[in-house]
Write a protein that holds these residues in place. Structure first.
Motif, PDB file in Angstrom:
ATOM      1  N   GLU A   1       0.834  -1.203   0.000  1.00  0.00           N
ATOM      2  CA  GLU A   1       0.000   0.000   0.000  1.00  0.00           C
ATOM      3  C   GLU A   1       0.867   1.251   0.000  1.00  0.00           C
ATOM      4  O   GLU A   1       0.582   2.225  -0.700  1.00  0.00           O
ATOM      5  CB  GLU A   1      -0.944  -0.004   1.202  1.00  0.00           C
ATOM      6  CG  GLU A   1      -2.034  -1.048   1.117  1.00  0.00           C
ATOM      7  CD  GLU A   1      -2.874  -1.137   2.388  1.00  0.00           C
ATOM      8  OE1 GLU A   1      -2.769  -0.232   3.255  1.00  0.00           O
ATOM      9  OE2 GLU A   1      -3.634  -2.110   2.507  1.00  0.00           O
ATOM     10  N   TRP A   2       1.930   1.237   0.794  1.00  0.00           N
ATOM     11  CA  TRP A   2       2.836   2.384   0.860  1.00  0.00           C
ATOM     12  C   TRP A   2       3.503   2.622  -0.489  1.00  0.00           C
ATOM     13  O   TRP A   2       3.565   3.756  -0.964  1.00  0.00           O
ATOM     14  CB  TRP A   2       3.891   2.170   1.935  1.00  0.00           C
ATOM     15  CG  TRP A   2       4.912   3.263   1.989  1.00  0.00           C
ATOM     16  CD1 TRP A   2       6.175   3.226   1.513  1.00  0.00           C
ATOM     17  CD2 TRP A   2       4.720   4.563   2.527  1.00  0.00           C
ATOM     18  NE1 TRP A   2       6.804   4.425   1.716  1.00  0.00           N
ATOM     19  CE2 TRP A   2       5.918   5.274   2.350  1.00  0.00           C
ATOM     20  CE3 TRP A   2       3.656   5.207   3.136  1.00  0.00           C
ATOM     21  CZ2 TRP A   2       6.085   6.583   2.760  1.00  0.00           C
ATOM     22  CZ3 TRP A   2       3.830   6.519   3.547  1.00  0.00           C
ATOM     23  CH2 TRP A   2       5.031   7.201   3.361  1.00  0.00           C
TER      24      TRP A   2
ATOM     25  N   TRP B   1       1.036   4.093  -2.822  1.00  0.00           N
ATOM     26  CA  TRP B   1       0.808   5.495  -2.489  1.00  0.00           C
ATOM     27  C   TRP B   1       1.939   6.362  -3.022  1.00  0.00           C
ATOM     28  O   TRP B   1       1.703   7.417  -3.611  1.00  0.00           O
ATOM     29  CB  TRP B   1       0.675   5.668  -0.982  1.00  0.00           C
ATOM     30  CG  TRP B   1       0.394   7.081  -0.580  1.00  0.00           C
ATOM     31  CD1 TRP B   1      -0.827   7.683  -0.494  1.00  0.00           C
ATOM     32  CD2 TRP B   1       1.355   8.065  -0.250  1.00  0.00           C
ATOM     33  NE1 TRP B   1      -0.686   8.995  -0.135  1.00  0.00           N
ATOM     34  CE2 TRP B   1       0.660   9.270   0.028  1.00  0.00           C
ATOM     35  CE3 TRP B   1       2.745   8.084  -0.179  1.00  0.00           C
ATOM     36  CZ2 TRP B   1       1.296  10.455   0.380  1.00  0.00           C
ATOM     37  CZ3 TRP B   1       3.388   9.269   0.185  1.00  0.00           C
ATOM     38  CH2 TRP B   1       2.661  10.436   0.454  1.00  0.00           C
ATOM     39  N   GLU B   2       3.188   5.890  -2.799  1.00  0.00           N
ATOM     40  CA  GLU B   2       4.340   6.655  -3.294  1.00  0.00           C
ATOM     41  C   GLU B   2       4.311   6.804  -4.807  1.00  0.00           C
ATOM     42  O   GLU B   2       4.605   7.871  -5.338  1.00  0.00           O
ATOM     43  CB  GLU B   2       5.652   5.998  -2.858  1.00  0.00           C
ATOM     44  CG  GLU B   2       6.053   6.297  -1.445  1.00  0.00           C
ATOM     45  CD  GLU B   2       7.458   5.828  -1.118  1.00  0.00           C
ATOM     46  OE1 GLU B   2       7.872   4.749  -1.603  1.00  0.00           O
ATOM     47  OE2 GLU B   2       8.136   6.540  -0.367  1.00  0.00           O
TER      48      GLU B   2
ATOM     49  N   ASP C   1       1.714   6.764  -6.728  1.00  0.00           N
ATOM     50  CA  ASP C   1       0.586   7.625  -7.094  1.00  0.00           C
ATOM     51  C   ASP C   1       0.869   9.095  -6.775  1.00  0.00           C
ATOM     52  O   ASP C   1       0.300   9.993  -7.400  1.00  0.00           O
ATOM     53  CB  ASP C   1      -0.694   7.201  -6.362  1.00  0.00           C
ATOM     54  CG  ASP C   1      -1.217   5.863  -6.841  1.00  0.00           C
ATOM     55  OD1 ASP C   1      -0.763   5.381  -7.899  1.00  0.00           O
ATOM     56  OD2 ASP C   1      -2.077   5.293  -6.135  1.00  0.00           O
ATOM     57  N   ASN C   2       1.723   9.360  -5.783  1.00  0.00           N
ATOM     58  CA  ASN C   2       1.960  10.728  -5.297  1.00  0.00           C
ATOM     59  C   ASN C   2       3.371  11.219  -5.557  1.00  0.00           C
ATOM     60  O   ASN C   2       3.884  12.053  -4.826  1.00  0.00           O
ATOM     61  CB  ASN C   2       1.652  10.803  -3.814  1.00  0.00           C
ATOM     62  CG  ASN C   2       0.196  10.547  -3.523  1.00  0.00           C
ATOM     63  OD1 ASN C   2      -0.646  11.307  -3.978  1.00  0.00           O
ATOM     64  ND2 ASN C   2      -0.094   9.470  -2.821  1.00  0.00           N
TER      65      ASN C   2
END
Length: 126
Positions: free
Chosen positions: A113-114, A117-118, A120-121
């Protein structure tokens, strides 16, 4: 409860440790009992009479009574390997159940998940 099946070599080593335990001070006795429990899965309380010291004579008496069995080295090694596999399986199951019930975090899933997230961001730098 520890094991009750040992090889002749293990019985010899356990006997030596019991001899040392009975000749030692309290601190050293605790260390020796720890070695017996961890290295040999030998718990004195499984075989002794409460309140009595447990030494070589009591070990031999437990063998004569059939409470402790002596098996060949190959059988003992196979038994230890099976116990290790069973413990690993049980621990993995415990971890899976804990993650499902929310008692703990599935760190592998959290890492995915991390990383998602990274990606995606951006690189995460602010």
């Amino acid at each position: 409860m520890g094991r009750n099946k040992y090889s002749e070599k293990e019985i010899s080593q356990i006997s030596k440790l019991l001899r040392q335990k009975n000749a030692s001070n309290r601190f050293k006795q605790k260390q020796i009992r720890h070695v017996l429990r961890v290295d040999y899965e030998f718990n004195i309380s499984d075989f002794n009479e409460p309140g009595k010291a447990f030494g070589e004579e009591e070990l031999q008496a437990a063998i004569r009574r059939g409470v402790i069995e002596i098996l060949d080295d190959a059988t003992i090694e196979a038994m230890k390997a099976k116990r290790a596999r069973d413990r690993a399986r049980d621990e993995a199951e415990k971890q899976r159940n804990a993650a499902k019930t929310g008692e703990t975090t599935d760190w592998k899933e959290a890492m995915k998940e991390w990383q998602q997230w990274e990606s995606d961001n951006g690189d995460g730098n602010v």
